[in-house]
Design a protein around this motif. Structure first.
Motif, PDB file in Angstrom:
ATOM      1  N   ILE A   9     -32.206 105.152  23.657  1.00 47.77           N
ATOM      2  CA  ILE A   9     -31.085 105.822  24.334  1.00 47.77           C
ATOM      3  C   ILE A   9     -31.248 107.333  24.203  1.00 47.77           C
ATOM      4  O   ILE A   9     -31.514 107.851  23.110  1.00 47.77           O
ATOM      5  CB  ILE A   9     -29.731 105.394  23.728  1.00 47.77           C
ATOM      6  CG1 ILE A   9     -29.595 103.864  23.740  1.00 47.77           C
ATOM      7  CG2 ILE A   9     -28.573 106.039  24.492  1.00 47.77           C
ATOM      8  CD1 ILE A   9     -28.316 103.349  23.089  1.00 47.77           C
ATOM      9  N   ARG A  38     -32.101  96.469  27.448  1.00 52.86           N
ATOM     10  CA  ARG A  38     -31.906  97.540  28.435  1.00 52.86           C
ATOM     11  C   ARG A  38     -31.042  96.987  29.563  1.00 52.86           C
ATOM     12  O   ARG A  38     -31.459  96.068  30.277  1.00 52.86           O
ATOM     13  CB  ARG A  38     -33.263  98.020  28.965  1.00 52.86           C
ATOM     14  CG  ARG A  38     -33.182  99.260  29.855  1.00 52.86           C
ATOM     15  CD  ARG A  38     -34.560  99.654  30.350  1.00 52.86           C
ATOM     16  NE  ARG A  38     -34.508 100.787  31.266  1.00 52.86           N
ATOM     17  CZ  ARG A  38     -35.410 101.010  32.226  1.00 52.86           C
ATOM     18  NH1 ARG A  38     -36.421 100.191  32.389  1.00 52.86           N
ATOM     19  NH2 ARG A  38     -35.283 102.059  33.017  1.00 52.86           N
ATOM     20  N   ARG A  65     -30.079  98.081  32.440  1.00 55.99           N
ATOM     21  CA  ARG A  65     -30.409  98.376  33.848  1.00 55.99           C
ATOM     22  C   ARG A  65     -31.643  99.258  33.897  1.00 55.99           C
ATOM     23  O   ARG A  65     -32.071  99.828  32.880  1.00 55.99           O
ATOM     24  CB  ARG A  65     -29.244  99.113  34.536  1.00 55.99           C
ATOM     25  CG  ARG A  65     -28.851 100.383  33.808  1.00 55.99           C
ATOM     26  CD  ARG A  65     -28.000 101.333  34.613  1.00 55.99           C
ATOM     27  NE  ARG A  65     -27.491 102.417  33.782  1.00 55.99           N
ATOM     28  CZ  ARG A  65     -28.193 103.487  33.399  1.00 55.99           C
ATOM     29  NH1 ARG A  65     -29.455 103.618  33.764  1.00 55.99           N
ATOM     30  NH2 ARG A  65     -27.636 104.418  32.650  1.00 55.99           N
ATOM     31  N   TYR A 103     -26.547 105.976  28.748  1.00 52.81           N
ATOM     32  CA  TYR A 103     -25.718 104.817  29.047  1.00 52.81           C
ATOM     33  C   TYR A 103     -24.231 105.096  28.885  1.00 52.81           C
ATOM     34  O   TYR A 103     -23.824 105.864  28.009  1.00 52.81           O
ATOM     35  CB  TYR A 103     -26.135 103.640  28.157  1.00 52.81           C
ATOM     36  CG  TYR A 103     -27.567 103.222  28.403  1.00 52.81           C
ATOM     37  CD1 TYR A 103     -27.953 102.697  29.634  1.00 52.81           C
ATOM     38  CD2 TYR A 103     -28.539 103.382  27.424  1.00 52.81           C
ATOM     39  CE1 TYR A 103     -29.267 102.329  29.875  1.00 52.81           C
ATOM     40  CE2 TYR A 103     -29.861 103.019  27.662  1.00 52.81           C
ATOM     41  CZ  TYR A 103     -30.220 102.492  28.890  1.00 52.81           C
ATOM     42  OH  TYR A 103     -31.519 102.136  29.139  1.00 52.81           O
ATOM     43  N   SER A 104     -23.438 104.432  29.713  1.00 58.22           N
ATOM     44  CA  SER A 104     -21.977 104.530  29.633  1.00 58.22           C
ATOM     45  C   SER A 104     -21.496 103.764  28.401  1.00 58.22           C
ATOM     46  O   SER A 104     -22.246 102.990  27.795  1.00 58.22           O
ATOM     47  CB  SER A 104     -21.344 103.926  30.885  1.00 58.22           C
ATOM     48  OG  SER A 104     -21.599 102.533  30.917  1.00 58.22           O
ATOM     49  N   THR A 163     -35.980  95.129  31.753  1.00 56.00           N
ATOM     50  CA  THR A 163     -34.574  95.071  31.328  1.00 56.00           C
ATOM     51  C   THR A 163     -34.429  93.876  30.378  1.00 56.00           C
ATOM     52  O   THR A 163     -35.393  93.154  30.121  1.00 56.00           O
ATOM     53  CB  THR A 163     -33.622  94.884  32.537  1.00 56.00           C
ATOM     54  OG1 THR A 163     -34.027  93.719  33.263  1.00 56.00           O
ATOM     55  CG2 THR A 163     -33.638  96.101  33.455  1.00 56.00           C
ATOM     56  N   GLU A 212     -21.949 100.077  28.955  1.00 54.23           N
ATOM     57  CA  GLU A 212     -23.356  99.670  28.850  1.00 54.23           C
ATOM     58  C   GLU A 212     -23.800  99.625  27.384  1.00 54.23           C
ATOM     59  O   GLU A 212     -24.545  98.727  26.976  1.00 54.23           O
ATOM     60  CB  GLU A 212     -24.249 100.631  29.642  1.00 54.23           C
ATOM     61  CG  GLU A 212     -24.132 100.440  31.147  1.00 54.23           C
ATOM     62  CD  GLU A 212     -24.822 101.531  31.945  1.00 54.23           C
ATOM     63  OE1 GLU A 212     -25.192 101.254  33.091  1.00 54.23           O
ATOM     64  OE2 GLU A 212     -24.983 102.663  31.435  1.00 54.23           O
ATOM     65  N   PHE A 213     -23.327 100.593  26.600  1.00 55.09           N
ATOM     66  CA  PHE A 213     -23.656 100.613  25.174  1.00 55.09           C
ATOM     67  C   PHE A 213     -23.070  99.387  24.466  1.00 55.09           C
ATOM     68  O   PHE A 213     -23.733  98.746  23.647  1.00 55.09           O
ATOM     69  CB  PHE A 213     -23.150 101.914  24.543  1.00 55.09           C
ATOM     70  CG  PHE A 213     -23.439 102.031  23.069  1.00 55.09           C
ATOM     71  CD1 PHE A 213     -24.738 101.976  22.591  1.00 55.09           C
ATOM     72  CD2 PHE A 213     -22.401 102.205  22.158  1.00 55.09           C
ATOM     73  CE1 PHE A 213     -25.010 102.082  21.229  1.00 55.09           C
ATOM     74  CE2 PHE A 213     -22.660 102.312  20.804  1.00 55.09           C
ATOM     75  CZ  PHE A 213     -23.966 102.248  20.333  1.00 55.09           C
TER      76      PHE A 213
END
Length: 223
Positions: free
Chosen positions: A94, A59, A61, A67-68, A36, A71-72
């Protein structure tokens, strides 16, 4: 000239990689989930001590590579912040829910990372169609793909790795990684004939690179 990148999960491994002749360090945190984003502090320490190239994983997680929105946004913020620390490149990838390349999001991060090169990491090994995925990754502007050939390790994926190098045709570097060791690199190199190879060089169950293993990998590559 064949080159080797060492995946490092701590400063000690990065220093070992440099001392034993590696060409580049890929710096990550949390080996247990495959890497990560490392902390700003460890990146700064690595940059202070390394003269070889330093690539940093982005990264948020472990787990999958879909990714949400939050997260993005976190990935974008991390790239912007880490660009200022004197690194040489970034490593991320991604996917969409259907295991295809998320062209829009990857391209946005590649553009944000400029002028630094970006490696699409082993999220590539989860794609549904590697031939299409290769073209999509190229279209995003990545310079390298780190892959085990869509199999759990490079030995199982060596036929696909060979095909990827042929299909890439020097438009992007294919960097075999995932279970790459001094014991199999000669066989992989003979079949795949890549220019870059990637290994953690960890041989004892710890999280520290083994200097002898790095030296042995390099010896096998310099035939």
């Amino acid at each position: 000239m064949k080159k080797i990148e060492i995946a490092c999960f701590n400063l000690e491994s990065a220093l070992i990689a440099q001392k034993t002749g590696a060409d580049r360090v890929e710096l990550c945190a949390d080996m247990s989930v495959g890497g990560t984003t490392p902390t700003k502090e460890i990146i700064q320490q690595a940059r202070e001590h390394l003269t070889i190239d330093l690539y940093v994983m982005i990264r948020p997680r472990g787990g999958n590579f879909v990714y949400s929105d939050s997260e993005f946004e976190q990935m974008k913020s991390e790239i912007e912040a880490i660009k200022k620390l004197g690194v040489n490149g970034f490593v991320f990838g991604i996917l969409k829910e259907d295991d295809t390349i998320n062209i829009e999001q990857n391209k946005a991060l590649v553009d944000l990372a400029k002028p630094f090169p970006c490696t699409f990491h082993r999220a590539f090994d989860a794609v549904s169609n590697y031939e299409k995925a290769l073209e999509d990754v190229i279209s995003c502007g990545f310079s390298t793909i780190l892959t085990s050939g869509t199999f759990p390790n490079v030995m199982e994926g060596k036929e696909v790795l060979k095909q990827l190098v042929i299909q890439a045709n020097n438009r992007i570097k294919i960097m075999p990684g995932g279970g790459l060791r001094s014991t199999n690199i000669s066989e992989i190199d003979e079949m795949v004939n890549a220019n870059w190879y990637h290994s953690s060089a960890i041989t004892d169950g710890s999280e520290i690179a083994n200097p002898e293993e790095i030296q042995n990998i390099l010896k096998k590559l310099i035939k």
